[in-house]
Write an enzyme that holds these catalytic residues in place. Structure first.
Site, PDB file in Angstrom:
ATOM      1  N   HIS A 117      46.493 -68.206  84.597  1.00 53.00           N
ATOM      2  CA  HIS A 117      46.323 -67.724  85.980  1.00 53.00           C
ATOM      3  C   HIS A 117      45.034 -68.244  86.594  1.00 53.00           C
ATOM      4  O   HIS A 117      44.443 -67.585  87.440  1.00 53.00           O
ATOM      5  CB  HIS A 117      46.381 -66.197  85.998  1.00 53.00           C
ATOM      6  CG  HIS A 117      47.678 -65.678  85.477  1.00 53.00           C
ATOM      7  ND1 HIS A 117      48.827 -65.642  86.226  1.00 53.00           N
ATOM      8  CD2 HIS A 117      48.025 -65.221  84.244  1.00 53.00           C
ATOM      9  CE1 HIS A 117      49.832 -65.167  85.499  1.00 53.00           C
ATOM     10  NE2 HIS A 117      49.366 -64.908  84.286  1.00 53.00           N
TER      11      HIS A 117
ATOM     12  N   ARG B  98      11.359 -53.653  75.249  1.00 59.37           N
ATOM     13  CA  ARG B  98      11.629 -52.940  76.512  1.00 59.37           C
ATOM     14  C   ARG B  98      11.210 -53.768  77.704  1.00 59.37           C
ATOM     15  O   ARG B  98      11.572 -53.453  78.842  1.00 59.37           O
ATOM     16  CB  ARG B  98      10.891 -51.610  76.538  1.00 59.37           C
ATOM     17  CG  ARG B  98      11.335 -50.599  75.528  1.00 59.37           C
ATOM     18  CD  ARG B  98      10.511 -49.342  75.634  1.00 59.37           C
ATOM     19  NE  ARG B  98      10.714 -48.698  76.907  1.00 59.37           N
ATOM     20  CZ  ARG B  98      11.700 -47.832  77.154  1.00 59.37           C
ATOM     21  NH1 ARG B  98      12.562 -47.541  76.195  1.00 59.37           N
ATOM     22  NH2 ARG B  98      11.847 -47.279  78.326  1.00 59.37           N
TER      23      ARG B  98
ATOM     24  N   GLU C 189      32.863 -58.895  74.764  1.00 56.75           N
ATOM     25  CA  GLU C 189      31.610 -58.661  74.050  1.00 56.75           C
ATOM     26  C   GLU C 189      31.058 -59.958  73.476  1.00 56.75           C
ATOM     27  O   GLU C 189      29.855 -60.219  73.554  1.00 56.75           O
ATOM     28  CB  GLU C 189      31.830 -57.617  72.955  1.00 56.75           C
ATOM     29  CG  GLU C 189      30.635 -57.332  72.072  1.00 56.75           C
ATOM     30  CD  GLU C 189      29.406 -56.810  72.816  1.00 56.75           C
ATOM     31  OE1 GLU C 189      29.514 -56.462  74.005  1.00 56.75           O
ATOM     32  OE2 GLU C 189      28.321 -56.810  72.213  1.00 56.75           O
TER      33      GLU C 189
ATOM     34  N   ASN D   2       6.377 -46.576  84.208  1.00 61.65           N
ATOM     35  CA  ASN D   2       7.700 -47.142  83.943  1.00 61.65           C
ATOM     36  C   ASN D   2       8.639 -46.512  84.968  1.00 61.65           C
ATOM     37  O   ASN D   2       8.760 -45.290  85.019  1.00 61.65           O
ATOM     38  CB  ASN D   2       8.145 -46.801  82.514  1.00 61.65           C
ATOM     39  CG  ASN D   2       9.561 -47.266  82.238  1.00 61.65           C
ATOM     40  OD1 ASN D   2      10.085 -48.136  82.941  1.00 61.65           O
ATOM     41  ND2 ASN D   2      10.187 -46.680  81.230  1.00 61.65           N
ATOM     42  N   GLY D   3       9.255 -47.320  85.813  1.00 63.72           N
ATOM     43  CA  GLY D   3      10.171 -46.772  86.819  1.00 63.72           C
ATOM     44  C   GLY D   3      10.024 -47.555  88.119  1.00 63.72           C
ATOM     45  O   GLY D   3       9.432 -48.628  88.163  1.00 63.72           O
TER      46      GLY D   3
ATOM     47  N   CYS E  68      10.088 -50.753  81.282  1.00 62.42           N
ATOM     48  CA  CYS E  68       8.781 -51.107  80.716  1.00 62.42           C
ATOM     49  C   CYS E  68       8.507 -50.200  79.520  1.00 62.42           C
ATOM     50  O   CYS E  68       9.295 -49.325  79.200  1.00 62.42           O
ATOM     51  CB  CYS E  68       7.709 -50.903  81.780  1.00 62.42           C
ATOM     52  SG  CYS E  68       8.060 -51.790  83.291  1.00 62.42           S
TER      53      CYS E  68
ATOM     54  N   LYS F  29      15.667 -54.129  76.685  1.00 62.29           N
ATOM     55  CA  LYS F  29      16.611 -53.396  75.852  1.00 62.29           C
ATOM     56  C   LYS F  29      17.231 -52.211  76.571  1.00 62.29           C
ATOM     57  O   LYS F  29      18.393 -51.893  76.366  1.00 62.29           O
ATOM     58  CB  LYS F  29      15.913 -52.897  74.587  1.00 62.29           C
ATOM     59  CG  LYS F  29      16.827 -52.201  73.594  1.00 62.29           C
ATOM     60  CD  LYS F  29      17.906 -53.126  73.072  1.00 62.29           C
ATOM     61  CE  LYS F  29      18.822 -52.450  72.099  1.00 62.29           C
ATOM     62  NZ  LYS F  29      19.965 -53.313  71.724  1.00 62.29           N
TER      63      LYS F  29
ATOM     64  N   TRP G 214       8.427 -55.131  82.469  1.00 63.98           N
ATOM     65  CA  TRP G 214       9.593 -55.886  82.903  1.00 63.98           C
ATOM     66  C   TRP G 214       9.533 -55.822  84.426  1.00 63.98           C
ATOM     67  O   TRP G 214       9.730 -54.771  85.036  1.00 63.98           O
ATOM     68  CB  TRP G 214      10.887 -55.243  82.395  1.00 63.98           C
ATOM     69  CG  TRP G 214      12.094 -56.060  82.672  1.00 63.98           C
ATOM     70  CD1 TRP G 214      12.598 -57.075  81.928  1.00 63.98           C
ATOM     71  CD2 TRP G 214      12.954 -55.939  83.810  1.00 63.98           C
ATOM     72  NE1 TRP G 214      13.734 -57.582  82.507  1.00 63.98           N
ATOM     73  CE2 TRP G 214      13.964 -56.913  83.673  1.00 63.98           C
ATOM     74  CE3 TRP G 214      12.984 -55.125  84.926  1.00 63.98           C
ATOM     75  CZ2 TRP G 214      14.987 -57.083  84.601  1.00 63.98           C
ATOM     76  CZ3 TRP G 214      13.990 -55.285  85.858  1.00 63.98           C
ATOM     77  CH2 TRP G 214      14.975 -56.258  85.693  1.00 63.98           C
TER      78      TRP G 214
ATOM     79  N   GLU H  39      23.746 -63.744  76.824  1.00 59.96           N
ATOM     80  CA  GLU H  39      22.423 -63.109  76.940  1.00 59.96           C
ATOM     81  C   GLU H  39      21.410 -63.657  75.959  1.00 59.96           C
ATOM     82  O   GLU H  39      20.210 -63.489  76.179  1.00 59.96           O
ATOM     83  CB  GLU H  39      22.518 -61.593  76.834  1.00 59.96           C
ATOM     84  CG  GLU H  39      22.948 -61.037  75.516  1.00 59.96           C
ATOM     85  CD  GLU H  39      22.937 -59.501  75.540  1.00 59.96           C
ATOM     86  OE1 GLU H  39      22.141 -58.893  76.265  1.00 59.96           O
ATOM     87  OE2 GLU H  39      23.754 -58.927  74.811  1.00 59.96           O
TER      88      GLU H  39
ATOM     89  N   LYS I 101      27.349 -61.548  74.358  1.00 59.00           N
ATOM     90  CA  LYS I 101      26.348 -61.954  73.349  1.00 59.00           C
ATOM     91  C   LYS I 101      25.913 -63.398  73.602  1.00 59.00           C
ATOM     92  O   LYS I 101      24.744 -63.732  73.617  1.00 59.00           O
ATOM     93  CB  LYS I 101      26.936 -61.818  71.944  1.00 59.00           C
ATOM     94  CG  LYS I 101      27.201 -60.411  71.464  1.00 59.00           C
ATOM     95  CD  LYS I 101      25.992 -59.565  71.233  1.00 59.00           C
ATOM     96  CE  LYS I 101      25.470 -58.805  72.348  1.00 59.00           C
ATOM     97  NZ  LYS I 101      26.031 -57.674  72.950  1.00 59.00           N
TER      98      LYS I 101
HETATM   99  C1  AGP Z   1      23.991 -55.581  75.331  1.00 57.13           C
HETATM  100  O1  AGP Z   1      23.781 -56.620  74.392  1.00 57.13           O
HETATM  101  C2  AGP Z   1      22.942 -55.586  76.414  1.00 57.13           C
HETATM  102  N1  AGP Z   1      21.652 -55.552  75.863  1.00 57.13           N
HETATM  103  C3  AGP Z   1      23.199 -54.572  77.501  1.00 57.13           C
HETATM  104  O2  AGP Z   1      24.390 -54.944  78.131  1.00 57.13           O
HETATM  105  C4  AGP Z   1      23.346 -53.100  77.058  1.00 57.13           C
HETATM  106  O3  AGP Z   1      24.529 -52.927  76.301  1.00 57.13           O
HETATM  107  C5  AGP Z   1      23.459 -52.224  78.313  1.00 57.13           C
HETATM  108  O4  AGP Z   1      22.263 -52.374  79.042  1.00 57.13           O
HETATM  109  C6  AGP Z   1      23.696 -50.738  78.006  1.00 57.13           C
HETATM  110  O5  AGP Z   1      22.610 -50.233  77.293  1.00 57.13           O
HETATM  111  P1  AGP Z   1      22.747 -48.745  76.663  1.00 57.13           P
HETATM  112  O6  AGP Z   1      23.854 -48.816  75.639  1.00 57.13           O
HETATM  113  O7  AGP Z   1      21.411 -48.475  76.055  1.00 57.13           O
HETATM  114  O8  AGP Z   1      23.083 -47.809  77.772  1.00 57.13           O
END
Ligand code: AGP
Length: 617
Positions: free
Chosen positions: A513, A27, A490, A100-101, A2, A612, A74, A497, A494
């Site tokens: 496989h 966030r 990667e 937050n937590g 959050c 994020k 969140w 997500e 992308k």
């Molecule tokens: C990547 O596009 C995502 N948003 C997510 O996987 C992110 O890379 C992951 O949460 C790690 O975050 P950090 O690099 O801030 O630790």
């Protein structure tokens, strides 16, 4: 995950808090709320959905208060509704708190409070915390309200298990905001006759660049004219260090771009230059990384390296594994941070651990760092967020200097992390057996990367056309070999997500496989197949897919036109040393996922269910 913003000072609080929340929306964006001190008590405004819903409600009221706390959520406990939105009040209604937590023992605390006659309006752990602090306030012996509020927070938090970053106000104490943190970030902003609390400096950089990054167990009180930092843990003294934020308000804005993600994709030539700046020595034909806090003699003793991270950071670590083994010949392994913390990895005193994290606050990665240190390992951080918790708890490390990354989907921080991995591999390689000629060649190749990315970005219109062609796919396969297998992973992440298309990344050879069973005419496969030693192997895999009428998008090297005859769409990247190819081949995939998401009407910067920085387990 959050976001918290708090303000006390000479100006109207609500516009400052709303703007701060807008800058923290990445966030978490399920719901949001504000609590303001007024002569008649504490007014709370809370709205489910985006911050814009809250802004409309608060702006209509235009409340005059100059002291307030705010929160964008969140959801962890309880659905994203108005009732579950923060801030939450205590039983008396005179105290408000944002958090937050995760409070892990909130059920047992709630049961005890229910037995004492408390009633609750929400399903959240945070409301229980507000009631606990309010109970400690009402039962406290202090008479002066500010001291009473501080004492209440000091009494309540030790009874809590879990993580918190909080800000608390009370109607009796119009001159103070109290905050504290354990496991969730909290920073103090120092203004003139005004002070701030925030989860992230991006929320307050418009007002001040002088900040204090709080440590776990710090307890802070801010007033209009000052602040005080003490410790919840009576056995420790809080260490207070004023830092200068290394970016401006403009850096954290979208500028001419429609989305932060697109801006950050286009920032990559500059962010890679920033990652390289001052770290390449032609005289010694190696990388210069003073932040490792290790001498060449100490570095030479390292006979095993472990990289840990989550999500995109983990994919960067995968590239790092190939680079370190190829350039430095040092056995290297990678592990998801969330797994490392529970595995019992055999290590020796010559094992070096790296944790990779853009935010520097990911709780699993922080836990992996702490586990490594519990084992007596030296643990270094590869981090973007300066003075973040991971950066401060590491034994040293390398900042990637990518600047603030607001888009939830990591883009520029991936290529910056890979750049740092390359510098590390060059440094270790030159300590062991890379010649100065090898080193100089690597330096030349690295310095040429930003301009090569600029040429890839010029293909954006063509990538947009291809994206529109495949935007309705029900799934996508991403395939690559060697260092481009992590790029396939990667690229799939992308796509998943931000466009919500199910996508998976695989080593190309794994096709036979099992994966090839998925191939069909409406399931596109993306092959990262640069002109390297395994190009012909990739061509065979592409032909296997084509033989089963699967559409193929290929990413290959300029001038290598063989794929024109078999792939449906071909994207080109400039030639480069093959071990640097991930820095180039990932860029078309970033743009492909961006434009597919756009074509599907998805919220590119704030995709559903995501945030994020994952600061809760
Ligand atoms: C990547 O596009 C995502 N948003 C997510 O996987 C992110 O890379 C992951 O949460 C790690 O975050 P950090 O690099 O801030 O630790």
């Amino acid at each position: 995950m959050c976001g918290i913003v708090a303000y006390i000072g000479k100006r109207q609080a609500s516009p400052i808090l709303l703007d701060g929340l807008r800058r923290l929306e990445y966030r978490g964006y399920d719901s949001a709320g504000i609590a303001l001190w007024t002569d008649g008590g504490i007014d709370v405004y809370r709205k489910a959905g985006r911050i814009e819903n809250l802004r409309k409600a608060v702006s209509e009221a235009n409340p005059p208060g100059d002291l307030g706390i705010s929160h964008t959520r969140w959801a962890t406990h309880g659905a994203p509704t108005d009732e579950n939105a923060h801030p939450h009040k205590d039983q008396s209604g005179n105290l408000a708190l944002v958090h937050n937590g995760v409070i892990e023992n909130y059920i047992s605390i709630k049961d005890q409070l229910l037995a004492e006659g408390h009633t609750f309006q929400s399903e959240t752990d945070t409301e229980v915390l507000a009631h606990l602090v309010g109970k400690c306030y009402d039962e406290g012996e202090e008479t002066e309200p500010q001291a009473k509020l501080v004492a209440a927070v000091q009494a309540a938090l030790p009874r809590v298990k879990g993580t918190f970053g909080i800000a608390v106000i009370h109607s009796d104490a119009p001159g103070v905001i109290v905050g504290s943190r354990l496991g969730s970030p909290l920073v103090v902003g120092l203004g003139k006759d005004e002070h701030f609390l925030a989860s992230d400096v991006g929320a307050i950089v418009a007002h001040t660049r002088d900040v204090i990054y709080l440590n776990d167990y710090d307890l802070v009180t801010i007033t209009r004219h000052g602040y005080d930092v003490s410790s919840l843990d009576t056995n420790r003294t809080a260490s207070v260090k004023v830092s200068r934020v290394d970016f401006t308000e403009d850096d954290a804005e979208k500028g001419k771009f429609e989305h932060y993600m697109l801006k950050e994709i286009y920032e990559q030539p500059q962010s890679i230059r920033n990652a390289l700046r001052g770290r390449l020595s032609r005289d010694e034909a190696t990388a210069v990384l003073g932040g490792l806090n290790m001498s060449p003699m100490e570095l030479r003793q390292i006979d095993r390296i472990i990289f840990s991270g989550c999500g995109t950071a983990y994919h960067a670590a995968m590239v790092g594994e190939y680079l370190m083994e190829s350039l430095a010949r040092i056995p290297t392994e990678i592990e998801f941070a969330s797994e490392f913390r529970y595995r019992n990895v055999p290590t020796t005193k010559s094992t070096l651990q790296f944790v990779v994290s853009q935010s520097g606050e990911t709780i699993d990665t922080l836990a992996a760092l702490r586990e490594a240190k519990r084992k007596g390992l030296r643990c270094l951080g590869i981090v973007n967020n300066v003075a973040s918790t991971i950066a401060r708890e590491s034994d040293g490390g390398v900042y990637i200097h990518a600047g603030p990354e607001i888009g939830v989907a990591a883009t520029k921080t991936f290529t910056s992390q890979v750049t740092i991995m390359t510098l590390l591999s060059l440094l270790f390689g030159r300590i062991h057996h890379l010649s100065s000629t090898d080193g100089l060649e690597m330096i030349d190749e690295l310095e040429a990367i930003p301009e090569k990315i600029e040429s890839i970005l010029k293909q954006a219109p063509r990538i947009k056309e291809i994206a529109q062609k495949y935007a309705n796919a029900e799934g996508m396969l991403f395939m690559g070999r060697q260092l481009n297998y992590p790029v396939a992973m990667e690229g799939a992440l992308k796509m998943k997500e931000i466009s919500y298309i199910y996508a998976s990344g695989h080593p190309s050879a794994e096709l036979k496989h099992g994966i090839i069973a998925l191939v069909k005419p409406d399931l596109p496969s993306v092959f990262i197949a640069p002109d390297d030693a395994v190009f012909d192997k990739n061509v065979s895999n592409i032909e296997e897919v084509k033989a089963r009428k699967g559409p193929v998008i290929a990413v290959t090297t300029e001038g290598c036109t063989d794929l024109e005859r078999i792939a449906d769409d071909v994207l080109y990247v400039p030639p480069c040393k093959s071990i640097l190819s991930p820095l180039l081949t990932v860029v078309p995939l970033q743009l492909l996922s961006y434009y597919v998401a756009l074509a599907r009407g998805c919220d590119v910067d704030k995709p559903r269910n995501l945030a994020k920085s994952v600061t809760v387990e």
